[in-house]
Design an enzyme around this catalytic site. Sequence first.
Site, PDB file in Angstrom:
ATOM      1  N   ARG A  80     -45.034   0.713 -10.157  1.00 51.74           N
ATOM      2  CA  ARG A  80     -44.664  -0.653  -9.796  1.00 51.74           C
ATOM      3  C   ARG A  80     -45.091  -1.614 -10.893  1.00 51.74           C
ATOM      4  NH1 ARG A  80     -46.320   1.569  -4.919  1.00 51.74           N
ATOM      5  NH2 ARG A  80     -44.665   1.660  -3.363  1.00 51.74           N
ATOM      6  N   ASP A  99     -48.101  -7.607  -5.344  1.00 52.45           N
ATOM      7  CA  ASP A  99     -49.365  -8.356  -5.297  1.00 52.45           C
ATOM      8  C   ASP A  99     -49.526  -9.260  -6.517  1.00 52.45           C
ATOM      9  OD1 ASP A  99     -50.620  -7.061  -2.877  1.00 52.45           O
ATOM     10  OD2 ASP A  99     -50.194  -5.304  -4.114  1.00 52.45           O
ATOM     11  N   ASP A 118     -46.703   0.182   3.646  1.00 58.02           N
ATOM     12  CA  ASP A 118     -47.566   1.366   3.554  1.00 58.02           C
ATOM     13  C   ASP A 118     -48.241   1.629   4.902  1.00 58.02           C
ATOM     14  OD1 ASP A 118     -47.761   1.409   0.289  1.00 58.02           O
ATOM     15  OD2 ASP A 118     -47.743  -0.592   1.143  1.00 58.02           O
ATOM     16  N   ARG A 139     -45.705   3.245   7.092  1.00 63.82           N
ATOM     17  CA  ARG A 139     -45.523   4.653   6.718  1.00 63.82           C
ATOM     18  C   ARG A 139     -46.708   5.489   7.197  1.00 63.82           C
ATOM     19  NH1 ARG A 139     -43.656   2.931   0.604  1.00 63.82           N
ATOM     20  NH2 ARG A 139     -41.411   2.897   0.977  1.00 63.82           N
ATOM     21  N   HIS A 188     -53.389   2.791  15.646  1.00 68.88           N
ATOM     22  CA  HIS A 188     -53.929   1.565  15.031  1.00 68.88           C
ATOM     23  C   HIS A 188     -54.634   1.954  13.746  1.00 68.88           C
ATOM     24  CE1 HIS A 188     -52.803  -0.304  18.739  1.00 68.88           C
ATOM     25  NE2 HIS A 188     -53.438   0.667  19.376  1.00 68.88           N
TER      26      HIS A 188
END
Length: 319
Positions: free
Chosen positions: A88, A123, A148, A151, A168
């Site tokens: 990225r 970010d 993420d 996923r 969670h």
Amino acid sequence: MAKTRVAIIGAGKVGATFAYGLLMSGVANEIVLIDSNRAKAEGEVMDLEHAQAFAPPTRIAVGEYGDCADASVIVVTAGGGRQPGDSRLDLLKKNHDLLAEIIASIVRHNPRGVILIATNPVDVLTYAALQLSGLPAERVIGSGTILDTARFRTLLSQHFDVDTHSVHAHIIGEHGDSEVPVWSQANIAGINFAEFCQLHGVPGATLGEIFIRTRDAGAAVIQRKGATYYGIAASLVQIVAAIVRDQNTVLSVSSLVRDYYGINDVCLSLPTVLNRSGVKEVLPLRLSEDEIGKLRHSAEVLRTSIAALAGRKSAAAGD
Ligand code: NAD
């Protein structure tokens, strides 16, 4: 009915799929698509109009930056994606130049809305958008690790054989290779994973592997079909809903971090309460020592990219 306009900059795979998700959700009653390739935006709007008969009443149109004026949220999805093998961060320089233009155009017309960045590296570009826009930090948000986290929950739910919504667990830090799974706080109905594994005879040893598959999930999809867009599109719908419906929903998104385990002046993801004002609050997580170390490392990785970008700008200015 009050007008709720969402402007989408970039009508590519992510922008168009998000527009479709938003249309079907009924979260906004006006959607504007803006793309430097106007024909592409026009084609997407025409195609989306053919779904309007089956969607909640929503006005959808091709727009100009002037149409951002009344938008509650402006979502930036413009820019190239990763090619196979790209990180990225490889995208940083290319997409930063494009973002600078886009943010200037948005703020010229709308200094009051919330800006949501999805373009990668998300970010670093969220931090750049904050600097470029001059907006208060609570109104510049990156989609960060919401994808993420989704996923991660999906893979965990498959492992534990429970509904995704009952898992969670959060991924925090960079949306990228240094992201951090918060195992210490992860649970199913309040039962921690070690206990759940024991109770249900599920192997616990594969949990580390689940994180690796989570971290590498984007690359795995890109290798097979060239891009990812359904997960991010659904994530963006959730973030926009939390904002325009003033929901106070907790989502793992990227925003400016201030004094979090000594981390400052970087954008990364933490569980964040979102409402009409954007970021209402970043929640303090009780992390393990190992997780704190990993989060600090993730912040350093991001700070290195921010510094690389600043270095490039100084060189261009000749100082
Ligand atoms: P894409 O190539 O399909 O679409 C990009 C669109 O941006 C194109 O339609 C292009 O014409 C437009 N564009 C380029 N420059 C522009 C400008 N200056 N103004 C307006 N529009 C402009 O790419 P994609 O697959 O939709 O991906 C878009 C971005 O989203 C990439 O950076 C990708 O890495 C990122 N992405 C982020 C996540 C995440 O979790 N944050 C997930 C998937 C993809």
